[in-house]
Design a protein around this motif. Structure first.
Motif, mmCIF file in Angstrom:
data_model
loop_
_atom_site.group_PDB
_atom_site.id
_atom_site.type_symbol
_atom_site.label_atom_id
_atom_site.label_comp_id
_atom_site.label_asym_id
_atom_site.label_seq_id
_atom_site.Cartn_x
_atom_site.Cartn_y
_atom_site.Cartn_z
ATOM 1 N N LEU A 145 -7.063 -10.156 3.071
ATOM 2 C CA LEU A 145 -7.502 -11.392 2.414
ATOM 3 C C LEU A 145 -6.720 -11.641 1.130
ATOM 4 O O LEU A 145 -6.229 -12.749 0.890
ATOM 5 C CB LEU A 145 -9.005 -11.316 2.087
ATOM 6 N N ALA A 146 -6.605 -10.616 0.307
ATOM 7 C CA ALA A 146 -5.890 -10.751 -0.970
ATOM 8 C C ALA A 146 -4.409 -11.056 -0.740
ATOM 9 O O ALA A 146 -3.822 -11.886 -1.445
ATOM 10 C CB ALA A 146 -6.059 -9.478 -1.792
ATOM 11 N N GLU A 147 -3.822 -10.410 0.243
ATOM 12 C CA GLU A 147 -2.410 -10.636 0.546
ATOM 13 C C GLU A 147 -2.173 -12.077 0.999
ATOM 14 O O GLU A 147 -1.190 -12.712 0.607
ATOM 15 C CB GLU A 147 -1.958 -9.667 1.635
ATOM 16 N N GLY A 148 -3.068 -12.623 1.796
ATOM 17 C CA GLY A 148 -2.939 -14.003 2.244
ATOM 18 C C GLY A 148 -3.009 -14.995 1.084
ATOM 19 O O GLY A 148 -2.227 -15.948 1.013
ATOM 20 N N ILE A 149 -3.909 -14.746 0.160
ATOM 21 C CA ILE A 149 -4.025 -15.629 -1.005
ATOM 22 C C ILE A 149 -2.793 -15.498 -1.881
ATOM 23 O O ILE A 149 -2.241 -16.503 -2.356
ATOM 24 C CB ILE A 149 -5.320 -15.333 -1.785
ATOM 25 N N ARG A 150 -2.339 -14.276 -2.117
ATOM 26 C CA ARG A 150 -1.130 -14.064 -2.930
ATOM 27 C C ARG A 150 0.052 -14.774 -2.290
ATOM 28 O O ARG A 150 0.851 -15.414 -2.953
ATOM 29 C CB ARG A 150 -0.869 -12.559 -3.084
ATOM 30 N N ARG A 151 0.172 -14.693 -0.963
ATOM 31 C CA ARG A 151 1.265 -15.360 -0.239
ATOM 32 C C ARG A 151 1.192 -16.872 -0.447
ATOM 33 O O ARG A 151 2.212 -17.522 -0.702
ATOM 34 C CB ARG A 151 1.187 -15.008 1.246
ATOM 35 N N ASP A 152 -0.011 -17.437 -0.360
ATOM 36 C CA ASP A 152 -0.182 -18.882 -0.557
ATOM 37 C C ASP A 152 0.157 -19.298 -1.988
ATOM 38 O O ASP A 152 0.795 -20.334 -2.206
ATOM 39 C CB ASP A 152 -1.609 -19.309 -0.219
ATOM 40 N N LEU A 153 -0.254 -18.504 -2.961
ATOM 41 C CA LEU A 153 0.071 -18.816 -4.358
ATOM 42 C C LEU A 153 1.580 -18.725 -4.596
ATOM 43 O O LEU A 153 2.155 -19.577 -5.286
ATOM 44 C CB LEU A 153 -0.678 -17.870 -5.308
ATOM 45 N N ASN A 154 2.217 -17.729 -4.012
ATOM 46 C CA ASN A 154 3.671 -17.605 -4.148
ATOM 47 C C ASN A 154 4.391 -18.784 -3.493
ATOM 48 O O ASN A 154 5.391 -19.272 -4.019
ATOM 49 C CB ASN A 154 4.165 -16.286 -3.548
ATOM 50 N N ALA A 155 3.888 -19.238 -2.347
ATOM 51 C CA ALA A 155 4.499 -20.394 -1.679
ATOM 52 C C ALA A 155 4.366 -21.643 -2.549
ATOM 53 O O ALA A 155 5.310 -22.444 -2.639
ATOM 54 C CB ALA A 155 3.836 -20.617 -0.314
ATOM 55 N N LEU A 156 3.232 -21.804 -3.184
ATOM 56 C CA LEU A 156 3.058 -22.941 -4.092
ATOM 57 C C LEU A 156 4.008 -22.842 -5.282
ATOM 58 O O LEU A 156 4.577 -23.854 -5.710
ATOM 59 C CB LEU A 156 1.600 -23.035 -4.559
ATOM 60 N N ASP A 157 4.191 -21.647 -5.811
ATOM 61 C CA ASP A 157 5.150 -21.449 -6.912
ATOM 62 C C ASP A 157 6.567 -21.815 -6.466
ATOM 63 O O ASP A 157 7.300 -22.498 -7.186
ATOM 64 C CB ASP A 157 5.134 -20.001 -7.407
ATOM 65 N N ARG A 158 6.968 -21.357 -5.280
ATOM 66 C CA ARG A 158 8.300 -21.673 -4.768
ATOM 67 C C ARG A 158 8.469 -23.176 -4.560
ATOM 68 O O ARG A 158 9.517 -23.738 -4.854
ATOM 69 C CB ARG A 158 8.569 -20.920 -3.471
ATOM 70 N N GLU A 159 7.413 -23.816 -4.057
ATOM 71 C CA GLU A 159 7.461 -25.263 -3.845
ATOM 72 C C GLU A 159 7.671 -25.999 -5.168
ATOM 73 O O GLU A 159 8.473 -26.927 -5.259
ATOM 74 C CB GLU A 159 6.165 -25.729 -3.183
ATOM 75 N N LEU A 160 6.981 -25.568 -6.196
ATOM 76 C CA LEU A 160 7.130 -26.197 -7.509
ATOM 77 C C LEU A 160 8.544 -25.986 -8.042
ATOM 78 O O LEU A 160 9.162 -26.920 -8.561
ATOM 79 C CB LEU A 160 6.105 -25.625 -8.491
ATOM 80 N N MET A 161 9.075 -24.780 -7.904
ATOM 81 C CA MET A 161 10.413 -24.497 -8.415
ATOM 82 C C MET A 161 11.487 -25.268 -7.654
ATOM 83 O O MET A 161 12.452 -25.744 -8.244
ATOM 84 C CB MET A 161 10.707 -22.998 -8.360
ATOM 85 N N SER A 162 11.323 -25.413 -6.345
ATOM 86 C CA SER A 162 12.362 -26.077 -5.561
ATOM 87 C C SER A 162 12.270 -27.600 -5.621
ATOM 88 O O SER A 162 13.284 -28.285 -5.551
ATOM 89 C CB SER A 162 12.332 -25.603 -4.108
ATOM 90 N N ASN A 163 11.067 -28.144 -5.774
ATOM 91 C CA ASN A 163 10.913 -29.602 -5.764
ATOM 92 C C ASN A 163 10.771 -30.192 -7.158
ATOM 93 O O ASN A 163 11.055 -31.364 -7.357
ATOM 94 C CB ASN A 163 9.709 -30.006 -4.911
#
Length: 124
Positions: free
Chosen positions: A28-46
């Protein structure tokens, strides 16, 4: 002898149940961390080309979900809570208080779990 075998089987079953529960918490924690990291990457790239309010809502919803799981003891392993604690405090103070609307900050029902866990963690 049969009693010893039964006892051994019960101990093994109990140990297995504990390990499965811990593995589920990590998953569960890994899935949330993955989603938060994806949001961070999205912000950095866009960056400038994205809707920041929508990003904020997605990020805060993920943090609120994590905090709900912590509050309801779905994630109760100390090492996981200690891992996420600094991020929860930092994200609340550096992102939420600066980017959330005043209404979201003041409304006790909006991101309720995130706010409650932050209050418990901010002054250990």
């Amino acid at each position: 002898m049969a009693g010893l075998a039964t006892f051994g089987a019960l101990v093994f079953a109990g140990y297995t149940l504990i390990r499965v529960r811990l593995t589920e918490q990590v998953r569960l924690a890994e899935g949330i961390r993955r989603d938060l990291n994806a949001l961070d990457r999205e912000l950095m790239s866009n960056g400038d080309n994205m809707n920041i309010k929508l990003w904020d809502q997605s990020y805060f919803n993920q943090l609120d979900w994590l905090c709900l799981l912590i509050r309801k003891k779905e994630i109760k392993a100390d090492f996981l809570k200690k891992y996420f604690a600094p991020s929860i405090v930092k994200d609340y103070e550096d992102i939420f208080l600066k980017h959330a609307s005043q209404k979201d900050i003041e409304d006790p029902k909006t991101y309720e779990n995130f706010k409650e866990v932050y209050e418990k963690l901010k002054d250990p």
